[in-house]
Design an enzyme around this catalytic site. Structure first.
Site, PDB file in Angstrom:
ATOM      1  N   ASN A  65      -2.105   0.002   6.845  1.00  0.00           N
ATOM      2  CA  ASN A  65      -1.693  -1.344   7.428  1.00  0.00           C
ATOM      3  C   ASN A  65      -1.032  -1.817   6.241  1.00  0.00           C
ATOM      4  OD1 ASN A  65      -3.446  -1.916   5.635  1.00  0.00           O
ATOM      5  ND2 ASN A  65      -5.017  -2.959   6.747  1.00  0.00           N
ATOM      6  N   PHE A 104     -15.081   3.706   6.855  1.00  0.00           N
ATOM      7  CA  PHE A 104     -13.919   4.046   7.209  1.00  0.00           C
ATOM      8  C   PHE A 104     -13.307   3.713   5.305  1.00  0.00           C
ATOM      9  CE2 PHE A 104     -15.171  -0.920   7.390  1.00  0.00           C
ATOM     10  CZ  PHE A 104     -14.287  -1.075   6.233  1.00  0.00           C
ATOM     11  N   ARG A 155       2.280  -6.957   8.851  1.00  0.00           N
ATOM     12  CA  ARG A 155       1.860  -5.288   9.257  1.00  0.00           C
ATOM     13  C   ARG A 155       2.739  -5.530  10.850  1.00  0.00           C
ATOM     14  NH1 ARG A 155      -4.210  -7.882   7.126  1.00  0.00           N
ATOM     15  NH2 ARG A 155      -4.294  -6.380   5.343  1.00  0.00           N
ATOM     16  N   THR A 159      -5.461  -7.883  10.151  1.00  0.00           N
ATOM     17  CA  THR A 159      -5.909  -6.430   9.604  1.00  0.00           C
ATOM     18  C   THR A 159      -5.277  -5.103  10.365  1.00  0.00           C
ATOM     19  OG1 THR A 159      -8.046  -7.447   8.539  1.00  0.00           O
ATOM     20  CG2 THR A 159      -7.619  -5.128   8.462  1.00  0.00           C
ATOM     21  N   HIS A 190      -2.087  -5.191   1.940  1.00  0.00           N
ATOM     22  CA  HIS A 190      -3.864  -6.231   1.703  1.00  0.00           C
ATOM     23  C   HIS A 190      -3.505  -7.300   1.122  1.00  0.00           C
ATOM     24  CE1 HIS A 190      -8.156  -6.424  -0.186  1.00  0.00           C
ATOM     25  NE2 HIS A 190      -7.240  -7.034  -0.691  1.00  0.00           N
ATOM     26  N   ARG A 240      -2.100 -14.766   4.240  1.00  0.00           N
ATOM     27  CA  ARG A 240      -2.732 -13.972   5.143  1.00  0.00           C
ATOM     28  C   ARG A 240      -1.744 -14.445   6.388  1.00  0.00           C
ATOM     29  NH1 ARG A 240      -7.958 -11.340   4.510  1.00  0.00           N
ATOM     30  NH2 ARG A 240      -8.892 -11.731   6.346  1.00  0.00           N
ATOM     31  N   LYS A 272       0.729  -1.087   0.065  1.00  0.00           N
ATOM     32  CA  LYS A 272      -0.513   0.093   0.087  1.00  0.00           C
ATOM     33  C   LYS A 272       1.097   1.560  -0.230  1.00  0.00           C
ATOM     34  CE  LYS A 272      -4.165  -1.915   2.351  1.00  0.00           C
ATOM     35  NZ  LYS A 272      -5.068  -1.928   3.531  1.00  0.00           N
TER      36      LYS A 272
HETATM   37  P1  CMP Z   1      -7.273  -4.149   3.802  1.00  0.00           P
HETATM   38  O1  CMP Z   1      -7.246  -5.743   4.147  1.00  0.00           O
HETATM   39  O2  CMP Z   1      -6.953  -3.409   2.406  1.00  0.00           O
HETATM   40  O3  CMP Z   1      -8.598  -4.868   3.658  1.00  0.00           O
HETATM   41  C1  CMP Z   1      -9.862  -3.529   3.906  1.00  0.00           C
HETATM   42  C2  CMP Z   1      -9.124  -1.925   4.400  1.00  0.00           C
HETATM   43  O4  CMP Z   1     -10.057  -1.646   5.249  1.00  0.00           O
HETATM   44  C3  CMP Z   1      -8.100  -2.975   5.339  1.00  0.00           C
HETATM   45  O5  CMP Z   1      -7.016  -3.695   5.373  1.00  0.00           O
HETATM   46  C4  CMP Z   1      -7.453  -1.728   6.088  1.00  0.00           C
HETATM   47  O6  CMP Z   1      -7.192  -0.657   6.232  1.00  0.00           O
HETATM   48  C5  CMP Z   1      -8.721  -0.482   6.144  1.00  0.00           C
HETATM   49  N1  CMP Z   1      -9.645   0.061   7.636  1.00  0.00           N
HETATM   50  C6  CMP Z   1     -10.006   0.965   7.787  1.00  0.00           C
HETATM   51  N2  CMP Z   1     -11.316   1.018   8.870  1.00  0.00           N
HETATM   52  C7  CMP Z   1     -11.270  -0.071   9.069  1.00  0.00           C
HETATM   53  C8  CMP Z   1     -12.387  -1.231   9.595  1.00  0.00           C
HETATM   54  N3  CMP Z   1     -12.636  -0.151  10.978  1.00  0.00           N
HETATM   55  N4  CMP Z   1     -11.932  -2.053   9.849  1.00  0.00           N
HETATM   56  C9  CMP Z   1     -11.594  -2.718   8.776  1.00  0.00           C
HETATM   57  N5  CMP Z   1     -11.023  -2.694   8.019  1.00  0.00           N
HETATM   58  C10 CMP Z   1     -10.656  -1.897   7.838  1.00  0.00           C
END
Ligand code: CMP
Length: 141
Positions: free
Chosen positions: A113, A58, A103, A92, A116, A86, A10
């Site tokens: 983060n 978000f 991460r 996450t 992805h 994963r 990212k």
């Molecule tokens: P990613 O795995 O890219 O998929 C969705 C993204 O939304 C996640 O990583 C986070 O970076 C972002 N995100 C921001 N806020 C939230 C939240 N409250 N819950 C889950 N994902 C979030």
């Protein structure tokens, strides 16, 4: 497609110069890179890619961030790729990520983060197809 997953390094990780370390991690953990490209998503592209999250609180922050700078998009191959990737990237929210995960090492917050990973085989096929044609995946040539 069950042994493929889609990954993004990212904009935060690219900006912080972690791309090389993360690609090294990908290779050390025996993922094969089928395709990779540096790209700067438009807001519309980010909204399309994360369409599954449309309506969530978000969504706007996420799509603004993902279109804020360059990122690497990658199609990866390994047995049980979705699950394995994963595990490799960790939770996450980096605050919940295990030691040694990408991460934990390179992410700063839930919103920014570092990486992805697809959450299912079905979505990995959709996400790879969003950025790459079959002809661009080396295993298909
Ligand atoms: P990613 O795995 O890219 O998929 C969705 C993204 O939304 C996640 O990583 C986070 O970076 C972002 N995100 C921001 N806020 C939230 C939240 N409250 N819950 C889950 N994902 C979030």
């Amino acid at each position: 497609m069950t042994n493929r997953t889609f990954a993004i390094i990212k904009p935060d990780a690219v900006k912080n110069n972690y791309s090389g370390n993360i690609i090294d991690h990908i290779l050390k953990f025996n993922f094969k890179i089928l395709a990779a490209r540096l790209t700067h998503m438009t807001l519309a592209q980010a909204e399309g890619f994360y369409g599954i999250h449309k309506g969530k609180p978000f969504f706007e922050e996420l799509t603004n961030f993902m279109s804020s700078g360059p990122c690497w998009v990658l199609a990866l191959e390994k047995e049980n790729a979705v699950e394995e990737w994963r595990k490799t990237i960790g939770a996450t929210n980096p605050a919940d990520a295990d030691e040694g995960t990408i991460r934990k090492m390179y992410a700063t917050s839930l919103g920014e983060n570092a990486v992805h990973g697809s959450d299912s085989n079905e979505n990995s096929a959709i996400e790879i197809g969003f950025f790459f044609s079959d002809a661009e995946l080396i295993a298909c040539q």
